[in-house]
Design a protein around this motif. Sequence first.
Motif, PDB file in Angstrom:
ATOM      1  N   UNK A 278       0.827  -1.216   0.000  1.00 17.80           N
ATOM      2  CA  UNK A 278       0.000   0.000   0.000  1.00 17.80           C
ATOM      3  C   UNK A 278       0.853   1.253   0.000  1.00 17.80           C
ATOM      4  N   UNK A 279       2.088   1.135   0.472  1.00 21.73           N
ATOM      5  CA  UNK A 279       3.008   2.279   0.516  1.00 21.73           C
ATOM      6  C   UNK A 279       4.419   1.732   0.553  1.00 21.73           C
ATOM      7  N   UNK A 280       5.372   2.547   0.068  1.00 20.73           N
ATOM      8  CA  UNK A 280       6.768   2.132  -0.007  1.00 20.73           C
ATOM      9  C   UNK A 280       7.641   3.151   0.715  1.00 20.73           C
ATOM     10  N   UNK A 298       4.766   6.598  -2.144  1.00 25.23           N
ATOM     11  CA  UNK A 298       6.089   6.295  -1.589  1.00 25.23           C
ATOM     12  C   UNK A 298       6.620   7.460  -0.783  1.00 25.23           C
ATOM     13  N   UNK A 299       7.541   7.153   0.098  1.00 30.12           N
ATOM     14  CA  UNK A 299       8.353   8.144   0.809  1.00 30.12           C
ATOM     15  C   UNK A 299       9.792   7.828   0.440  1.00 30.12           C
ATOM     16  N   UNK A 300      10.479   8.788  -0.174  1.00 30.82           N
ATOM     17  CA  UNK A 300      11.819   8.547  -0.720  1.00 30.82           C
ATOM     18  C   UNK A 300      12.872   9.151   0.199  1.00 30.82           C
ATOM     19  N   UNK A 301      13.906   8.364   0.468  1.00 27.55           N
ATOM     20  CA  UNK A 301      14.981   8.811   1.347  1.00 27.55           C
ATOM     21  C   UNK A 301      16.322   8.566   0.681  1.00 27.55           C
ATOM     22  N   UNK A 352       0.338   9.101   6.303  1.00 31.18           N
ATOM     23  CA  UNK A 352      -0.552   9.833   5.404  1.00 31.18           C
ATOM     24  C   UNK A 352      -0.783   9.043   4.111  1.00 31.18           C
ATOM     25  N   UNK A 353       0.258   8.369   3.640  1.00 31.64           N
ATOM     26  CA  UNK A 353       0.136   7.635   2.368  1.00 31.64           C
ATOM     27  C   UNK A 353      -0.431   6.226   2.544  1.00 31.64           C
ATOM     28  N   UNK A 354      -0.337   5.699   3.745  1.00 28.32           N
ATOM     29  CA  UNK A 354      -0.922   4.389   4.013  1.00 28.32           C
ATOM     30  C   UNK A 354      -2.431   4.445   4.176  1.00 28.32           C
TER      31      UNK A 354
END
Length: 390
Positions: A278-280, A298-301, A352-354
């Motif tokens: 559901x989210x990355x 996604x959340x990119x780091x 928030x993205x999940x």
Amino acid sequence: MNVSTSQAEAGASPAPVFAMVVGEHSGDTLGAGLMSALRKSHPEAKFVGIGGPKMLALGFESLFSMEELAVMGIVEVLGRLRRLLHVRKSLVQYFTDHKPDVFIGIDAPDFNLGLEEKLKQKGIPTVHYVSPSVWAWREKRIFKIERATNMVLALLPFEKAFYDKHQVPCTFVGHSLADDIPLTSDKSQARQALGLKAEGKILALMPGSRGGELSRLVPVFLQSARLLLAQDPELTFVVPMISEYRAEQFKQLQQQHAPDLPLTLIVNKTQQAMAASDCLLMASGTVTLEAALIKRPMVITYKFNALTYLLGKWLVKLKWFSLPNLLANRELVPELLQQEVTTDNILPLVKERLYRDQSQLNAAFTEIHHTLKQDASAQAAKAVLTLVKK
């Protein structure tokens, strides 16, 4: 190139030889696609240089392991410089003695451009597949690219515009990932294929494909996962790994930082794992484009070696560093860099993205998908063949 007696007697042209060098798994995917496309017009073609597992499976002759070139960052490269120079010198000698019809350097610009320049000077046509980020930093590299290559194959549309401005031959071919990944990715089907639960939220932890990336990102990823699980005990974690070797490295890091955290390691099925999620929470890189094409938030780091980061901060002039944002020319997905990569920053962005609707984001990702879906391998093969002498 050696010509067999039967070929000479029949007056047939010898099968072309395509030299290729790739430095990482994303390049291996592009190389395998290009090999398959070139074989449609030249079934007997020979491919030699440095290839990855996908290319080897298609009959590629690799003179060195691809892992020799799998190093990123200024400081990290300096530690391997002597070996890298030896590999490049060996390749120059080999291709001088066994001249290919064309050389294709796939990504790995710091290694390949120097190799291409030497080979071009010896009369070998050269192609660089995947434009270096000259539009982002060290713009004057465009002059080295012009000296080193007969043609650049660009994956992204804004790259061709940059080369056209500098009058350097460039062909926009699109991205093979956009051709390979369907416009819609079935989450239920992916979960079933991987044996994951059908209901509930799944978060993919994706700390990268290089050893240094894992060592810098895995601890904060695991700490974030532990805190998220405390808030939602039904949350499931999957960890896609590019190889068994990287999976073992991840297990060792997990033993140090979160030995009791329940998660599922998935090896060599990254796209399926992303589709099931559901989210990355992920490291920056080509995989972020895969995520966008699969239509997952996604959340990119990213965390560099400290000295590499300081040098890069001085040299790079970019508003964003991830491909989804660069392609959209706006912030579609959140980015956390260096000291910003903390649990305090990660948790609210992931939550928030999940748990919120992502339909607008999906629409933006679909637009990117259509732009890049150009039958890239066929377009790249067509461009390469224009340089093969008749």
